[in-house]
Design an enzyme around this catalytic site. Structure first.
Site, PDB file in Angstrom:
ATOM      1  N   ASP A   1      34.494  -6.341   1.997  1.00  0.00           N
ATOM      2  CA  ASP A   1      33.869  -6.243   3.326  1.00  0.00           C
ATOM      3  C   ASP A   1      34.788  -6.872   4.359  1.00  0.00           C
ATOM      4  O   ASP A   1      35.670  -7.663   4.036  1.00  0.00           O
ATOM      5  CB  ASP A   1      32.497  -6.940   3.353  1.00  0.00           C
TER       6      ASP A   1
ATOM      7  N   GLU B   1      31.213 -11.246   1.565  1.00  0.00           N
ATOM      8  CA  GLU B   1      31.834 -12.562   1.814  1.00  0.00           C
ATOM      9  C   GLU B   1      31.684 -12.963   3.272  1.00  0.00           C
ATOM     10  O   GLU B   1      31.413 -14.122   3.595  1.00  0.00           O
ATOM     11  CB  GLU B   1      33.328 -12.525   1.427  1.00  0.00           C
TER      12      GLU B   1
HETATM   13  N1  BES Z   1      39.422 -15.244   4.264  1.00  0.00           N
HETATM   14  C1  BES Z   1      38.545 -15.906   5.154  1.00  0.00           C
HETATM   15  C2  BES Z   1      38.587 -17.402   5.029  1.00  0.00           C
HETATM   16  C3  BES Z   1      39.892 -18.076   5.340  1.00  0.00           C
HETATM   17  C4  BES Z   1      40.832 -17.525   6.164  1.00  0.00           C
HETATM   18  C5  BES Z   1      40.123 -19.294   4.774  1.00  0.00           C
HETATM   19  C6  BES Z   1      42.022 -18.171   6.405  1.00  0.00           C
HETATM   20  C7  BES Z   1      41.301 -19.966   5.031  1.00  0.00           C
HETATM   21  C8  BES Z   1      42.259 -19.391   5.848  1.00  0.00           C
HETATM   22  C9  BES Z   1      37.147 -15.410   4.905  1.00  0.00           C
HETATM   23  O1  BES Z   1      37.065 -14.020   4.760  1.00  0.00           O
HETATM   24  C10 BES Z   1      36.281 -15.717   6.097  1.00  0.00           C
HETATM   25  O2  BES Z   1      36.605 -15.311   7.172  1.00  0.00           O
HETATM   26  N2  BES Z   1      35.191 -16.372   5.855  1.00  0.00           N
HETATM   27  C11 BES Z   1      34.212 -16.575   6.853  1.00  0.00           C
HETATM   28  C12 BES Z   1      32.994 -17.076   6.139  1.00  0.00           C
HETATM   29  C13 BES Z   1      31.693 -16.974   6.831  1.00  0.00           C
HETATM   30  C14 BES Z   1      31.443 -15.777   7.665  1.00  0.00           C
HETATM   31  C15 BES Z   1      30.549 -17.298   5.946  1.00  0.00           C
HETATM   32  C16 BES Z   1      34.714 -17.546   7.889  1.00  0.00           C
HETATM   33  O3  BES Z   1      35.470 -18.472   7.567  1.00  0.00           O
HETATM   34  O4  BES Z   1      34.370 -17.379   9.059  1.00  0.00           O
HETATM   35 MN    MN Z   2      38.495 -13.286   3.516  1.00  0.00          MN
HETATM   36 MN    MN Z   3      37.153 -13.188   6.875  1.00  0.00          MN
END
Ligand code: BES
Ligand code: MN
Ligand code: MN
Length: 409
Positions: free
Chosen positions: A35, A105
């Site tokens: 996603d 995710e």
């Molecule tokens: N891949 C990211 C998280 C990330 C990006 C961690 C870069 C470290 C460095 C992940 O897909 C993400 O964006 N997670 C969301 C989680 C949330 C919507 C529950 C976020 O961090 O905003």
């Molecule tokens: Mn991600």
């Molecule tokens: Mn993300």
């Protein structure tokens, strides 16, 4: 023989596959997500978000794939599939492999958590490897050793029962947008500290030694400001940018709306105002607890002239994945082999909610070996993923599997 299944959930399905080669070998579970975040604002994309094109950029002289999800996380997930394919066809797969690719995710993995609780045996493994984070630069490899948690909330402030003429009523009748802005502004003090009582109660303090070590990672403040075209950085006093974006919690408005936002001017005193607010959390904060204290605080500071409602969205817990584990050592050795440089352990600022749950439910640690760059514009228009990074990932993953299997045997 390899096999794969699509598991339906109440939301988006989970794609699962496994190749269990030999019971005696360790099992690596690869997790990723298919996603993506909404592609809008579409008008800011230089090419359509779901039609990948390769273009050169300042940070990617060899070209980068431009598309929503190219870096976060389809492109990074796909590296594992290509690496697996290569290992299998060369008859060099050094371990058992399980793949789990989910579709929620970006909304806090609500159904994957349930799936994990119900399928502990299916998902049993020695380690989980995730490529969904970044390296410092293409010549400065790093392994992520922690993630922030998240508490995401939507608020509504209601004044009069209908929109009004801002001249006839303005001055006496509460303006919910003005009030919402005051309320948001009051939640941070001049030193950049969040003023919600109890907000910092559980925040883990890092030792001076740990803070010194993390600030030794290369970081160029001028280049950072220049890249983002900002006059200056801001934030919590007493902490560096590296610290502010990793080991300290934040409170940010993600969107705010209400009243008239069409073309031209309309003199209206709006009836309602809304905002989406997110708080990044750090160990040992808990998202339910923070959501609860935010709600109580927000309701408490609302003036009697308005009604407020607070609606929690998803949350996620922070995680630490330390650097003294076999999986970290295998990732570090693999990166040393392919980049020619020892990677630097860094704490990531983003969130991957399932990491804490993997630890709690499956009792398995994750290793966060991502290959993106912070400047790849994930969640933004023109997201891209470097070809160098993509191929480097495919090259590094088999070494990770090999070194990990060797360490465990
Ligand atoms: N891949 C990211 C998280 C990330 C990006 C961690 C870069 C470290 C460095 C992940 O897909 C993400 O964006 N997670 C969301 C989680 C949330 C919507 C529950 C976020 O961090 O905003
Ligand atoms: Mn991600
Ligand atoms: Mn993300």
């Amino acid at each position: 023989m390899p096999k794969s299944t699509v598991y339906e959930t109440k939301g988006h399905p989970i794609v699962y596959g496994e190749y269990l080669k030999d019971k005696k070998l360790p099992t690596v579970l690869v997790y990723g997500h298919y996603d993506v975040q909404p592609a809008d604002p579409l008008e800011l994309w230089e090419s359509p978000p779901f039609e990948p094109v390769i273009k050169k950029t300042k940070n990617h002289a060899k070209g980068a794939i431009f598309a929503r999800g190219s870096c976060d996380d389809k492109g990074q997930m796909f590296m594992h599939i290509k690496a697996f394919e290569a290992m299998v066809s060369a008859n060099e797969l050094p371990c058992n492999v399980k793949f789990m690719i989910e579709g929620e995710e970006e909304v806090g993995s609500p159904n994957l958590g349930i799936f994990c609780k119900k399928n502990k045996k299916l998902l049993s493994c020695d380690v989980i490897v995730i490529s969904d984070t970044a390296i410092i630069a293409n010549d400065v490899p790093s392994v992520t050793v922690g993630l922030r948690g998240l508490s995401y909330i939507e608020v509504e402030v209601v004044g009069a029962n209908r929109d009004l003429h801002s001249g006839v009523y303005g001055g006496a009748v509460p303006n919910p947008i003005n009030i919402l802005c005051d309320m948001i502004a009051s939640m941070k003090d001049k030193k950049g500290k969040i003023t919600i009582p109890g907000f910092y109660d559980d925040v883990a303090k890092l030792s001076a030694k740990e803070r010194k070590a993390m600030n030794e990672a290369p970081f160029d403040l001028n280049a950072y400001k220049k890249d983002l075209k900002i006059g200056d950085v801001q934030g919590e006093e007493g902490y560096t940018v590296i610290e502010q974006t990793s080991i300290r919690p934040t409170l940010d408005v993600n969107g705010i709306w209400g009243g008239y936002i069409g073309e031209g001017a309309k003199t209206v005193l709006p009836s309602k105002a809304f905002a989406k607010i997110s708080m990044r959390l750090v160990p040992n904060q808990n998202s339910d607890k923070i959501t609860e204290i935010f709600k109580n605080h927000f309701e408490k500071i609302a003036p009697a002239s308005v009604k407020v409602s607070v609606r929690p969205h998803h949350g996620g817990e922070p995680a630490v994945t330390p650097s003294d584990t076999p999986e970290y050592k295998a990732a570090a050795a693999a990166m040393l082999k392919t980049f020619g440089k020892e990677p630097i352990p860094v704490r990531g600022g983003g969130s991957i909610p399932i990491v804490a749950l993997f630890e709690e439910v499956l009792e398995v640690k994750s290793v966060l070996m991502g290959f993106g760059l912070d400047s790849d514009d994930i969640h933004s228009p023109n997201e891209h993923y470097g070809l160098f990074n993509y191929y480097k990932g495919i090259e590094t993953i088999p070494y990770f599997m090999k070194y990990y299997a060797e360490m465990r045997s």
